[in-house]
Design a protein around this motif. Structure first.
Motif, short mmCIF file in Angstrom:
data_model
loop_
_atom_site.label_atom_id
_atom_site.label_comp_id
_atom_site.label_asym_id
_atom_site.label_seq_id
_atom_site.Cartn_x
_atom_site.Cartn_y
_atom_site.Cartn_z
N GLY A 54 1.00 -1.14 0.07
CA GLY A 54 -0.08 0.03 -0.17
C GLY A 54 0.98 1.00 -0.13
N ARG A 55 1.08 1.81 1.19
CA ARG A 55 1.98 3.04 1.32
C ARG A 55 2.29 2.90 2.71
NH1 ARG A 55 -1.06 6.92 3.56
NH2 ARG A 55 -3.05 7.40 2.72
N PHE A 56 3.57 3.60 3.36
CA PHE A 56 3.70 3.81 4.58
C PHE A 56 3.14 5.19 4.89
CE2 PHE A 56 6.71 4.89 8.18
CZ PHE A 56 6.17 3.90 9.21
N VAL A 57 4.10 6.17 4.59
CA VAL A 57 3.80 7.57 4.99
C VAL A 57 3.31 8.32 3.65
CG1 VAL A 57 4.32 9.73 6.07
CG2 VAL A 57 4.88 7.59 7.16
N LYS A 58 4.33 8.38 2.83
CA LYS A 58 4.17 9.12 1.48
C LYS A 58 3.48 8.26 0.16
CE LYS A 58 8.46 8.87 -0.91
NZ LYS A 58 9.62 9.52 -1.59
N GLU A 59 2.96 9.05 -0.63
CA GLU A 59 2.36 8.27 -1.88
C GLU A 59 3.57 7.78 -2.53
OE1 GLU A 59 -0.76 7.43 -2.41
OE2 GLU A 59 -1.37 8.13 -0.62
N ARG A 60 3.65 6.50 -2.92
CA ARG A 60 4.68 5.94 -3.88
C ARG A 60 3.92 4.74 -4.49
NH1 ARG A 60 5.08 1.56 -1.12
NH2 ARG A 60 5.39 1.62 0.91
N GLN A 61 4.91 4.11 -5.40
CA GLN A 61 4.45 2.87 -6.16
C GLN A 61 4.43 1.96 -4.87
OE1 GLN A 61 7.88 2.76 -8.44
NE2 GLN A 61 8.20 0.50 -7.79
N GLY A 62 3.38 0.85 -5.44
CA GLY A 62 3.39 -0.27 -4.54
C GLY A 62 4.79 -1.00 -4.64
N LEU A 63 4.99 -1.61 -3.50
CA LEU A 63 6.48 -2.32 -3.51
C LEU A 63 5.90 -4.06 -3.15
CD1 LEU A 63 8.59 0.21 -1.20
CD2 LEU A 63 8.55 -0.05 -3.99
N PRO A 64 7.01 -4.98 -3.91
CA PRO A 64 6.50 -6.05 -3.63
C PRO A 64 6.65 -6.88 -2.39
CG PRO A 64 8.51 -5.97 -5.17
CD PRO A 64 7.90 -4.41 -4.72
N ALA A 65 5.79 -7.35 -1.83
CA ALA A 65 6.00 -7.83 -0.32
C ALA A 65 4.74 -8.89 -0.15
CB ALA A 65 5.98 -6.92 0.77
N ILE A 66 4.98 -10.10 0.28
CA ILE A 66 4.14 -11.18 0.29
C ILE A 66 4.25 -11.72 1.85
CG2 ILE A 66 3.42 -13.21 -0.10
CD1 ILE A 66 4.83 -12.73 -2.75
N ALA A 67 3.15 -11.68 2.59
CA ALA A 67 3.11 -12.15 4.07
C ALA A 67 2.48 -13.59 3.62
CB ALA A 67 2.19 -11.30 4.81
N PHE A 68 3.39 -14.69 4.02
CA PHE A 68 2.81 -15.83 4.01
C PHE A 68 1.65 -16.62 4.81
CE2 PHE A 68 7.54 -17.13 2.32
CZ PHE A 68 7.09 -16.82 1.08
#
Length: 185
Positions: free
Chosen positions: A63-77
């Motif tokens: 999603g985003r943390f604080v600032k608007e940016r592209q989504g970053l690839p992360a997967i919670a197993f």
């Protein structure tokens, strides 16, 4: 219940974290940053509250943390109940994260395993599989030496004796890594 005492214990854990763990937190953040910049992904796993932390951190990346940016690839197993229950049923609960590393982990990815004891069997097996595949491993644990800390490339050993204080520091460090990475996007 003495809430002031609980807050004081939290503050003491954070002070010790600040005094003892900043260098490894910096290395963890940089390892994640480099992986993402090189087109790799962040994989996360844990059980119970640590499962929730895995999902929380993955959501901050995608999603985003604080600032608007592209989504970053992360997967919670920890989120796909069909995978968790199928693998758990067919192979046993200790295999639920290892099997996902085997299927989804690629050389250059980073696996963050979260366990206050550092000895969760399914996270340990995921780390062992990650090593075979060239996936870097980051352990978020409590203060004691553990199986995860023996296997991990980098280990955050939160210097607090109580599980709740360790978990509070884990999510704070997860946020710190997200904030560090936000600076690049």
């Amino acid at each position: 219940m003495d809430f002031k005492k609980t807050i004081k214990a939290h503050e003491e854990a954070v002070v010790r974290l600040k005094q003892e763990c900043i260098p490894v937190i910096e290395q963890m953040a940089e390892t994640c940053r480099q992986a993402l910049q090189n087109g790799h992904k962040i994989l996360l796993c844990g059980n119970g509250g640590s499962a929730a932390d895995s999902q929380h951190i993955a959501a901050e990346f995608v999603g985003r943390f604080v600032k608007e940016r592209q989504g970053l690839p992360a997967i919670a197993f920890t989120t796909d109940t069909s995978i968790l229950t199928a693998v758990g049923n067919d192979y046993g609960y200790d295999e639920v994260f290892r099997r996902q590393v085997e299927a989804l982990g690629r050389e250059g990815d980073v696996l963050i395993g979260i366990s206050t004891s550092g000895n969760s069997g399914n996270v340990v097996k995921a780390f062992q599989q990650a090593q075979k595949q060239g996936v870097k491993t980051i352990a978020f644990t409590g203060m004691k030496e553990s199986k995860m800390s023996e296997l991990a490339d980098l280990t955050l050993r939160v210097p607090a004796p109580v599980t709740a204080r360790v978990q509070e520091c884990h999510i704070m460090v997860g946020h710190m890594i997200c904030e560090y990475i936000d600076g690049d996007y």
